[in-house]
Design an enzyme around this catalytic site. Sequence first.
Site, PDB file in Angstrom:
ATOM      1  CG  LEU A  38      -1.877  -1.079   1.571  1.00 41.38           C
ATOM      2  CD1 LEU A  38      -2.961  -0.684   2.539  1.00 41.38           C
ATOM      3  CD2 LEU A  38      -2.998  -0.076   0.136  1.00 41.38           C
ATOM      4  CG  ASP A  39       1.490   3.936  -3.358  1.00 42.88           C
ATOM      5  OD1 ASP A  39       2.127   3.072  -3.455  1.00 42.88           O
ATOM      6  OD2 ASP A  39       0.398   4.080  -3.595  1.00 42.88           O
ATOM      7  N   PRO A  40       2.189   4.923   0.855  1.00 45.48           N
ATOM      8  CG  PRO A  40       4.842   6.020   0.992  1.00 45.48           C
ATOM      9  CD  PRO A  40       3.554   5.152  -0.045  1.00 45.48           C
TER      10      PRO A  40
END
Length: 309
Positions: A38-40
Amino acid sequence: MYNGVLLLHKPVGMTSHDCVMKIRKLLKTKKVGHTGTLDPEVSGVLPICVGRATKIVEYLTEKSKTYDAEVTLGCSTETEDQTGEVTEKKPVLAPPDEQTVQSVLRSLEGTIEQVPPMYSAVKVGGKKLYEYARAGIEVERPKRTITIHHIELTSEIRHEGDKARFRFVVTCSKGTYVRTLAVTIGEKLGYPAHMSNLVRTASGPFTLDECLTFEDVEGLIADGTLSEKLVPIERALDHLPKWIISDTLAKKVENGAVLETPGSFSHLTSEDRIAVFTEAGRCTAVYYPHPTKTGLLKPAKVLVQKSEQ
């Protein structure tokens, strides 16, 4: 020793790797791995395999995901989300109506092709795309085939100044870039667009309401009850065909033996996997059709050792 899947409610601002490192420190073990990046800036469901469950990571990453996303019409960004520099603007003077938006969303259901964004970890020529992007180089990206199982408008369309925003829920296959989907939705509506918010609400069978925050995890460790909250390997592999074996066969399985394919599994392809269970209900291995010997099954993963039987 902890063994199972920890369903983490990933907070905004941390990478998936950051989360793994923090769980390793909290649980005092190196046997920790996540099941899908998951992206930040994205929050939500991040299943983290711990202990013996690290052996089943690959069987969880393949599952479909569900997201709650927000699209902003009126401007696009270099990263296709809210973190990037604006690359194009077009004022939204009159936002599209709900029927039009829903029609566009429905047109995306099924199998479609998607070009990964430049700011992504997809590799081209041995380098990750974001490495090219940061150097100001745009390269040709191979199209990927993805599946949109379901997509639906879930909010009113809000007109805010020269932009419009709305939310949708999508259930999609592994490898789908929802921010690229947001851009595609904008294109079909006639506007530059980007994804302005994203929450993963489900990963396979695991949902957000089952997830633990880091604060929850720390409290459960202090109470000595975290193990009770971990998803057992048996439930995590519930999506695989199940083969219950005798105690005699179980001894062979723990030694990684090749087994004859039972008649009920004669239809399996080379891509299929079987979860092998003891009569007592414990998952001991994952098997697959032998690549060169017809009628036999070979272990893909042995999940128990002799000392654990």
